[in-house]
Motif scaffolding. Structure first.
Motif, PDB file in Angstrom:
ATOM      1  N   PRO A  13       0.823  -1.222   0.000  1.00 23.36           N
ATOM      2  CA  PRO A  13       0.000   0.000   0.000  1.00 23.36           C
ATOM      3  C   PRO A  13       0.855   1.269   0.000  1.00 23.36           C
ATOM      4  N   LYS A  15       0.251   4.071   1.397  1.00 24.37           N
ATOM      5  CA  LYS A  15       0.322   4.677   2.731  1.00 24.37           C
ATOM      6  C   LYS A  15       1.431   4.036   3.570  1.00 24.37           C
ATOM      7  N   ARG A  16       1.642   2.746   3.415  1.00 21.79           N
ATOM      8  CA  ARG A  16       2.742   2.088   4.143  1.00 21.79           C
ATOM      9  C   ARG A  16       4.096   2.574   3.620  1.00 21.79           C
ATOM     10  N   ASN A  55      -7.614   8.569  -3.753  1.00 20.22           N
ATOM     11  CA  ASN A  55      -7.637   8.146  -2.354  1.00 20.22           C
ATOM     12  C   ASN A  55      -6.443   7.228  -2.090  1.00 20.22           C
ATOM     13  N   ASN A  57      -5.574   5.690   0.444  1.00 21.78           N
ATOM     14  CA  ASN A  57      -5.890   4.510   1.258  1.00 21.78           C
ATOM     15  C   ASN A  57      -6.261   3.306   0.392  1.00 21.78           C
ATOM     16  N   GLU A  58      -6.597   3.565  -0.862  1.00 28.11           N
ATOM     17  CA  GLU A  58      -7.031   2.493  -1.754  1.00 28.11           C
ATOM     18  C   GLU A  58      -5.957   2.111  -2.776  1.00 28.11           C
TER      19      GLU A  58
END
Length: 249
Positions: A13, A15-16, A55, A57-58
């Motif tokens: 991801p 975000k990671r 987004n 997060n996706e």
């Protein structure tokens, strides 16, 4: 070079990846799904995703993409690396045969050139066409400008002083709990902007950047901000000086 750079797989991801980059103060991650790197995830891919209102997060690293790289061998010289980086705007990975052993960044090359190059004026490389935002503009507005203009930062104007908002600052925003892109940029910019007089030369500018862990230095003349010089600007200047004085060139 910076030895043995950290790699991440495309399915990780975004975000990671951002969390990892911020925690370790990295501006990039090598993307690899095995022994052979696919490319380099940089702050620019995150900036593009934000400017397009995606987004995070996706999204995975594979969704936002990466920058291509140019391959260097351990026997290549500093000047070889600088030529590739300045002429082709390439990201550089270093291999020992087929094994990835390092990455060469702008900061790595500046550190080398400060030891071997003649000191010269900054006049040719100062960027005087500087994009500015008000401190009340949103982070999203700044990201849009940076993406559309293909620049790594904007100057943030306040009544009392100037600040700067860079791609690295954007990553730090995204790492913050509860952050939203419509928040005012003034809260997240680096302030005050570190500046120096136009009379300084390249070695001093590079030393100021290294000492303050920055890649952009404000340049003043008669007390007024007249431009910005970036780490890549300094690399271009160093490269030109060394080429001009190298009898092999």
């Amino acid at each position: 070079m910076t030895a043995y750079p950290i790699s991440a797989e495309p399915h990780i991801p975004v975000k990671r990846a951002i969390e990892f980059m911020v925690e370790r103060d990295f501006g990039h991650l090598v993307v690899s799904d095995g022994e052979i790197p696919k490319g380099i995830l940089t702050e620019r891919e995150v900036l593009k995703a934000i400017s397009e209102s995606r987004n995070l997060n996706e999204l995975t690293i594979g969704d936002v993409g990466w920058q291509p790289f140019t391959k260097l061998d351990l026997g290549d010289t500093v000047l070889d690396a600088a030529h590739l980086m300045t002429q082709n705007k390439s990201r550089l990975l270093v291999f020992d045969d087929d094994k990835l052993v390092g990455i060469v960044t702008v900061s790595d090359l500046l550190r080398a050139f400060r030891k071997i190059s003649t000191d010269v004026s900054l006049d040719r490389v100062i960027s005087t066409n500087v994009e500015k935002c008000s401190r009340t503009d949103s982070v999203f507005d700044a990201a849009k400008i940076m993406h559309e203009k293909r620049i790594g930062s904007v100057i943030v104007h306040d009544v009392r002083e100037y600040g700067i908002f860079s791609e690295r600052d954007l990553l730090k925003c995204l790492y913050s709990n509860g952050f939203k892109t419509d928040y005012e940029i003034g809260k997240y910019s680096s302030s005050p902007l570190i500046v120096s007089d136009k009379a300084i030369k390249i070695h001093q500018a590079a030393s100021i950047m290294a000492a303050n862990h920055i890649k952009r230095l404000g340049i003043t003349q008669d007390g007024y901000l007249m431009g910005v010089v970036t780490a890549r600007d300094l690399l271009d200047a160093y490269h030109d000086v060394v080429q001009a004085t190298d009898p092999a060139e």
